[in-house]
Design a protein around this motif. Structure first.
Motif, PDB file in Angstrom:
ATOM      1  N   GLU A 182      -3.000  -0.753  -9.851  1.00 47.01           N
ATOM      2  CA  GLU A 182      -3.841  -1.139  -8.702  1.00 47.01           C
ATOM      3  C   GLU A 182      -4.998  -0.158  -8.494  1.00 47.01           C
ATOM      4  O   GLU A 182      -5.921  -0.427  -7.724  1.00 47.01           O
ATOM      5  N   VAL A 183      -4.954   0.997  -9.177  1.00 48.07           N
ATOM      6  CA  VAL A 183      -5.952   2.056  -8.928  1.00 48.07           C
ATOM      7  C   VAL A 183      -6.942   2.110 -10.090  1.00 48.07           C
ATOM      8  O   VAL A 183      -6.554   2.089 -11.259  1.00 48.07           O
ATOM      9  N   ASN A 184      -8.246   2.164  -9.763  1.00 42.97           N
ATOM     10  CA  ASN A 184      -9.234   2.256 -10.839  1.00 42.97           C
ATOM     11  C   ASN A 184     -10.188   3.441 -10.665  1.00 42.97           C
ATOM     12  O   ASN A 184     -11.192   3.550 -11.360  1.00 42.97           O
ATOM     13  N   ARG A 195       0.831  -1.210   0.000  1.00 44.22           N
ATOM     14  CA  ARG A 195       0.000   0.000   0.000  1.00 44.22           C
ATOM     15  C   ARG A 195       0.870   1.265   0.000  1.00 44.22           C
ATOM     16  O   ARG A 195       0.522   2.273  -0.617  1.00 44.22           O
ATOM     17  N   ARG A 222     -12.304  -0.409  -1.390  1.00 43.74           N
ATOM     18  CA  ARG A 222     -12.020  -0.711  -2.796  1.00 43.74           C
ATOM     19  C   ARG A 222     -13.288  -0.431  -3.575  1.00 43.74           C
ATOM     20  O   ARG A 222     -14.371  -0.367  -3.002  1.00 43.74           O
ATOM     21  N   SER A 223     -13.148  -0.278  -4.860  1.00 42.59           N
ATOM     22  CA  SER A 223     -14.364  -0.068  -5.638  1.00 42.59           C
ATOM     23  C   SER A 223     -14.256  -0.804  -6.968  1.00 42.59           C
ATOM     24  O   SER A 223     -13.168  -1.173  -7.414  1.00 42.59           O
ATOM     25  N   THR A 281     -12.773  -4.782 -12.621  1.00 46.61           N
ATOM     26  CA  THR A 281     -11.676  -4.691 -11.654  1.00 46.61           C
ATOM     27  C   THR A 281     -12.269  -4.372 -10.289  1.00 46.61           C
ATOM     28  O   THR A 281     -13.401  -3.875 -10.181  1.00 46.61           O
ATOM     29  N   TYR A 282     -11.496  -4.698  -9.301  1.00 47.29           N
ATOM     30  CA  TYR A 282     -11.895  -4.347  -7.941  1.00 47.29           C
ATOM     31  C   TYR A 282     -10.640  -3.748  -7.315  1.00 47.29           C
ATOM     32  O   TYR A 282      -9.767  -4.459  -6.816  1.00 47.29           O
ATOM     33  N   GLY A 283     -10.517  -2.411  -7.454  1.00 49.81           N
ATOM     34  CA  GLY A 283      -9.215  -1.812  -7.139  1.00 49.81           C
ATOM     35  C   GLY A 283      -9.295  -0.713  -6.093  1.00 49.81           C
ATOM     36  O   GLY A 283     -10.347  -0.459  -5.487  1.00 49.81           O
ATOM     37  N   TYR A 284      -8.161  -0.063  -5.912  1.00 49.38           N
ATOM     38  CA  TYR A 284      -8.079   1.031  -4.929  1.00 49.38           C
ATOM     39  C   TYR A 284      -8.564   2.330  -5.553  1.00 49.38           C
ATOM     40  O   TYR A 284      -8.242   2.626  -6.696  1.00 49.38           O
TER      41      TYR A 284
END
Ligand code: XMP
Length: 518
Positions: free
Chosen positions: A499-501, A413, A448-449, A458-461
């Motif tokens: 990692e970020v969406n 993280r 997460r979203s 996706t299920y990301g940060y």
């Protein structure tokens, strides 16, 4: 208050006597901007201590009281017998007038804010001003009659004596506030007093500050050794350079990398100080140690406490190895000196300044920045060749990214946030906004979203971006960043940090929010 701060020898000094003014500190700052050294001291500083400064001039500040109330702060009449020029501002002028036989009265008219000033005759104090000028006033009482022997230089609707002087005796007074920007010619008035009435030379420059600091440090430290905790911020960096110039290799800096700085920042600190400047530096890579201690810790105050304590432990371990160091360097600023003990702000977060050091260590303190305001520290840093990146670094909290990673901190993280934050830093700089923002940074929330990238779910940060404008961090407004910039930030972060969406922008002011999220 500034009692006990080092007296600066070798530079012309003008003291500001504080009668409880809202603007006391500002007067001292403005005098320094005129390149004359100035300190704010209590209005009742014993005369012997006042004389020890060998001041070339004295300014009596404004104050919130009427000169007629019982516990109004009193001007020590001895000050008027020292043969040193005195300038009274607002309350200061009223006190001066009363002591010298003038009349002060509460008229029906008070003046608050921008006021038209008619210059009757400029004299020395208002030289260069003529006709109608704008001035900032804030008073109820007025000098209705100047003391005998005084020339009345200006008047306004409610102040028959808005400026006065008895030039041969070195007494000057203004009802208005020359130190605020709303008095456009205020700096000219101050310069007239400083240069013409007091005969001060404009010699308080970064170069002379460096020269004086080196003298003071040498006088205090002698042949001994000193240790300094370097944080990467401007204060400890400038303190390190001054110390190094003064005592050379007898200084050792300790930099504890807790693994929670911005991307590449720790490497840069080492490169700059050990590399470019060649200062003896012990760099402790303590990232694992901090991450271990912070494992599964989610509560913000506990994070702060753990980081603060661990920092002290790391520092102490290194300091103990330097058995012959007698002095510990701290980057205390003059604004801290003035404010310590006077302001009791409610504790909202424990600001564990990780640059702050152990209380019970067997060291004597050296505080080379104790007589400087932040902007002066920056000017000195520039003069010493400190990189722009450090001189103009925005405030960065001691616990670093730990309080911008909501929830538990893991190496992964930290890495995600560092990469996202680096994009924020880069784009804000590119847009030319870095210096006008108090702080700008990225935050990694705990949630997460869902997103869709390519054809895949996706299920990301998410990453939150925070950018604020502020003068002192006590209050702050969210910055109205241009939409195009926000768009660039969003698309770069989502594209470059896999990692970020999702990217969101924080549009909350302080209060009721705080600047940091934790
Ligand atoms: P807040 O979040 O309270 O922050 O509005 C005000 C200013 O203080 C900084 N800050 C800290 N600095 N240790 C520090 O050294 C801390 O624990 C800490 N918490 C907040 C924050 O970055 C802002 O400039």
């Amino acid at each position: 208050m500034a009692q006990g701060s080092p007296q600066v020898k070798g530079l012309d000094t003008v003291l500001v006597l504080d009668f409880g003014a809202q603007y006391g500190q500002l007067i001292a700052r403005r005098v320094r901007e005129c390149r004359v050294y100035s300190e704010l001291v209590p209005h009742d500083l014993p005369i012997a201590r006042l004389k020890a400064y060998a001041p070339k001039g004295i300014i009596l500040s404004g104050g919130p009281m009427s000169v007629y109330v019982d516990d109004a702060p009193q001007l020590d009449p001895e000050i008027l017998n020292l043969g040193i020029p005195v300038l009274g501002i607002c309350y200061g002028m009223q006190s001066l007038a009363l002591h010298l036989g003038g009349t002060v009265a509460r008229t029906d008219l008070s003046e608050f804010g921008k006021t038209a000033l008619s210059v009757l005759e400029p004299g020395l104090l208002l030289e260069g001003l003529r006709g109608e000028e704008q001035a900032w006033m804030s008073h109820r009482d007025s000098v209705t009659k100047a003391p005998p022997g005084f020339d009345v230089l200006a008047a306004s609707a409610a102040s028959p004596v808005a400026a006065m002087e008895a030039r041969s005796r070195g007494f000057y007074g203004v009802q208005f506030h020359p130190e605020v920007v709303h008095t456009p010619r205020g700096m000219d008035v101050l310069k007239n007093f400083l240069y013409k009435a007091c005969g001060c030379a404009p010699e308080f420059t970064p170069a002379s500050i460096i020269e004086e600091s080196i003298k003071q440090i040498r006088a205090q430290v002698g042949d001994n050794k000193a240790i300094l905790g370097l944080s990467g911020g401007v204060d400890s960096s400038v303190a390190a350079l001054l110390m190094y110039k003064a005592i050379g290799e007898r200084l050792t800096c300790v930099f504890v990398d807790q693994g929670m700085m911005r991307m590449r920042e720790a490497e840069r600190v080492v490169e700059t100080f050990a590399g470019t400047f060649g200062i003896p530096l012990i760099a402790v890579d303590a990232a694992d140690r901090f991450l271990d201690k912070l494992k599964d810790v989610t509560e913000p105050e506990r994070k702060r406490k753990i980081i603060g304590e661990e920092f002290i432990r790391c520092f102490e371990e290194e300091a103990r190895k330097l058995t012959d160091a007698k002095f510990l360097v701290q980057g205390t600023l003059y604004s801290d000196v003035i404010e310590s003990g006077t302001r009791q702000a409610a504790k909202i977060k424990s600001h564990h300044n990780v640059g702050g050091l152990p209380e019970k260590m067997d060291f004597e303190l050296v505080e080379p920045l104790r007589w400087l305001f932040k902007d002066e520290v920056r000017a000195v840093g520039e003069e010493l060749g400190l990189p722009e990146r450090i001189v103009w670094r925005q405030p960065f909290p001691g616990p670093g990214l730990a309080i911008r990673i909501i929830g538990a901190i893991t190496r992964e993280r930290v890495d995600v946030l560092q990469r996202a934050d680096a994009i924020v830093q880069e784009e804000i700089r590119k847009a030319g906004l870095y210096r006008e923002l108090w702080q700008c940074f990225a935050i990694l929330p705990v949630i997460r979203s869902v997103g869709v990238q390519g054809d895949e779910r996706t299920y990301g940060y998410p990453i939150a971006i925070r950018a604020v404008k502020s003068d002192d961090a006590m209050t702050a407004d969210w910055a109205h960043l241009p939409y195009d910039l926000l768009e660039t930030l969003s698309s770069r972060i989502i594209n470059e940090v896999p990692e970020v969406n999702r990217v969101v922008y924080d549009i909350s002011s302080k209060p009721p929010s705080t600047i940091e999220w934790e």
